[in-house]
Design a protein around this motif. Structure first.
Motif, PDB file in Angstrom:
ATOM      1  N   LEU A   4       0.806  -1.222   0.000  1.00 23.30           N
ATOM      2  CA  LEU A   4       0.000   0.000   0.000  1.00 23.30           C
ATOM      3  C   LEU A   4       0.835   1.266   0.000  1.00 23.30           C
ATOM      4  O   LEU A   4       0.394   2.296  -0.491  1.00 23.30           O
ATOM      5  CB  LEU A   4      -0.909   0.023   1.235  1.00 23.30           C
ATOM      6  CG  LEU A   4      -1.955  -1.069   1.353  1.00 23.30           C
ATOM      7  CD1 LEU A   4      -2.682  -0.951   2.682  1.00 23.30           C
ATOM      8  CD2 LEU A   4      -2.932  -1.004   0.205  1.00 23.30           C
ATOM      9  N   ALA A   5       2.013   1.195   0.564  1.00 24.60           N
ATOM     10  CA  ALA A   5       2.859   2.391   0.682  1.00 24.60           C
ATOM     11  C   ALA A   5       3.265   2.894  -0.705  1.00 24.60           C
ATOM     12  O   ALA A   5       3.525   2.098  -1.606  1.00 24.60           O
ATOM     13  CB  ALA A   5       4.093   2.075   1.511  1.00 24.60           C
ATOM     14  N   PRO A   6       3.304   4.198  -0.873  1.00 28.60           N
ATOM     15  CA  PRO A   6       3.679   4.741  -2.182  1.00 28.60           C
ATOM     16  C   PRO A   6       5.170   4.552  -2.479  1.00 28.60           C
ATOM     17  O   PRO A   6       5.986   4.484  -1.571  1.00 28.60           O
ATOM     18  CB  PRO A   6       3.342   6.224  -2.052  1.00 28.60           C
ATOM     19  CG  PRO A   6       3.474   6.514  -0.601  1.00 28.60           C
ATOM     20  CD  PRO A   6       3.034   5.257   0.102  1.00 28.60           C
ATOM     21  N   THR A   7       5.461   4.492  -3.754  1.00 31.86           N
ATOM     22  CA  THR A   7       6.847   4.431  -4.201  1.00 31.86           C
ATOM     23  C   THR A   7       7.414   5.838  -4.209  1.00 31.86           C
ATOM     24  O   THR A   7       6.779   6.759  -4.714  1.00 31.86           O
ATOM     25  CB  THR A   7       6.917   3.851  -5.630  1.00 31.86           C
ATOM     26  OG1 THR A   7       6.312   2.560  -5.623  1.00 31.86           O
ATOM     27  CG2 THR A   7       8.347   3.745  -6.110  1.00 31.86           C
ATOM     28  N   VAL A   8       8.568   5.989  -3.620  1.00 28.28           N
ATOM     29  CA  VAL A   8       9.216   7.299  -3.585  1.00 28.28           C
ATOM     30  C   VAL A   8      10.102   7.431  -4.811  1.00 28.28           C
ATOM     31  O   VAL A   8      10.961   6.586  -5.058  1.00 28.28           O
ATOM     32  CB  VAL A   8      10.057   7.471  -2.301  1.00 28.28           C
ATOM     33  CG1 VAL A   8      10.834   8.769  -2.337  1.00 28.28           C
ATOM     34  CG2 VAL A   8       9.164   7.402  -1.070  1.00 28.28           C
ATOM     35  N   GLU A   9       9.853   8.464  -5.592  1.00 32.35           N
ATOM     36  CA  GLU A   9      10.710   8.753  -6.737  1.00 32.35           C
ATOM     37  C   GLU A   9      10.994  10.246  -6.756  1.00 32.35           C
ATOM     38  O   GLU A   9      10.147  11.051  -6.369  1.00 32.35           O
ATOM     39  CB  GLU A   9      10.063   8.298  -8.049  1.00 32.35           C
ATOM     40  CG  GLU A   9       8.619   8.712  -8.223  1.00 32.35           C
ATOM     41  CD  GLU A   9       7.990   8.160  -9.493  1.00 32.35           C
ATOM     42  OE1 GLU A   9       8.272   8.712 -10.572  1.00 32.35           O
ATOM     43  OE2 GLU A   9       7.226   7.197  -9.382  1.00 32.35           O
ATOM     44  N   LEU A  10      12.195  10.601  -7.167  1.00 29.34           N
ATOM     45  CA  LEU A  10      12.565  12.014  -7.219  1.00 29.34           C
ATOM     46  C   LEU A  10      11.813  12.704  -8.349  1.00 29.34           C
ATOM     47  O   LEU A  10      11.797  12.226  -9.474  1.00 29.34           O
ATOM     48  CB  LEU A  10      14.063  12.182  -7.405  1.00 29.34           C
ATOM     49  CG  LEU A  10      14.917  11.848  -6.189  1.00 29.34           C
ATOM     50  CD1 LEU A  10      16.387  12.009  -6.511  1.00 29.34           C
ATOM     51  CD2 LEU A  10      14.544  12.720  -5.005  1.00 29.34           C
ATOM     52  N   ARG A  11      11.195  13.812  -8.013  1.00 28.44           N
ATOM     53  CA  ARG A  11      10.444  14.631  -8.974  1.00 28.44           C
ATOM     54  C   ARG A  11       9.427  13.810  -9.771  1.00 28.44           C
ATOM     55  O   ARG A  11       9.484  13.749 -10.995  1.00 28.44           O
ATOM     56  CB  ARG A  11      11.395  15.361  -9.920  1.00 28.44           C
ATOM     57  CG  ARG A  11      12.419  16.210  -9.225  1.00 28.44           C
ATOM     58  CD  ARG A  11      11.826  17.496  -8.761  1.00 28.44           C
ATOM     59  NE  ARG A  11      12.849  18.305  -8.095  1.00 28.44           N
ATOM     60  CZ  ARG A  11      12.560  19.251  -7.259  1.00 28.44           C
ATOM     61  NH1 ARG A  11      11.322  19.531  -6.986  1.00 28.44           N
ATOM     62  NH2 ARG A  11      13.513  19.941  -6.688  1.00 28.44           N
ATOM     63  N   PRO A  12       8.475  13.164  -9.088  1.00 24.61           N
ATOM     64  CA  PRO A  12       7.476  12.366  -9.801  1.00 24.61           C
ATOM     65  C   PRO A  12       6.510  13.260 -10.575  1.00 24.61           C
ATOM     66  O   PRO A  12       6.415  14.465 -10.327  1.00 24.61           O
ATOM     67  CB  PRO A  12       6.757  11.631  -8.676  1.00 24.61           C
ATOM     68  CG  PRO A  12       6.884  12.553  -7.512  1.00 24.61           C
ATOM     69  CD  PRO A  12       8.240  13.198  -7.668  1.00 24.61           C
TER      70      PRO A  12
END
Length: 100
Positions: free
Chosen positions: A13-21
């Protein structure tokens, strides 16, 4: 630490962290975090709406609404964990954000 705990406990469920999505990816990540708080009965629901500066998330009937008000009146540290988790997610995505 709140965001790390959510990612560990709810990896699906946790969101994926990406730089400048992209804006869409960012909104999906915020929705995912709000859903974790909903699933745990921390709030009844959340409303995510676009705004001039980005978006606005409104927590509907958070479990801590009374204590948040009292702590605010006393000038103590807030227990707005949903806002703290979302702010941490946005910081990790290198997105400037603030909340009230």
């Amino acid at each position: 630490k709140i965001l790390d705990a959510i990612a560990e406990r709810y990896p699906g469920l946790a969101p994926t962290v990406e730089l400048r999505p992209s804006r869409a990816a960012l909104l999906e990540g915020v929705k995912a975090l709000a859903q974790v708080f909903e699933y745990n009965n921390y709030l009844l629901s959340a409303r995510l709406e676009p705004s001039e500066r980005g978006f606005q998330l409104s927590a509907i009937a958070p479990a801590t609404v009374w204590s948040q008000q009292v702590l605010s009146l006393r000038g103590d540290l807030a227990n707005d964990f949903e806002a703290k988790a979302i702010a941490a997610y946005l910081r990790r995505c290198a997105v400037d954000a603030s909340y009230t």
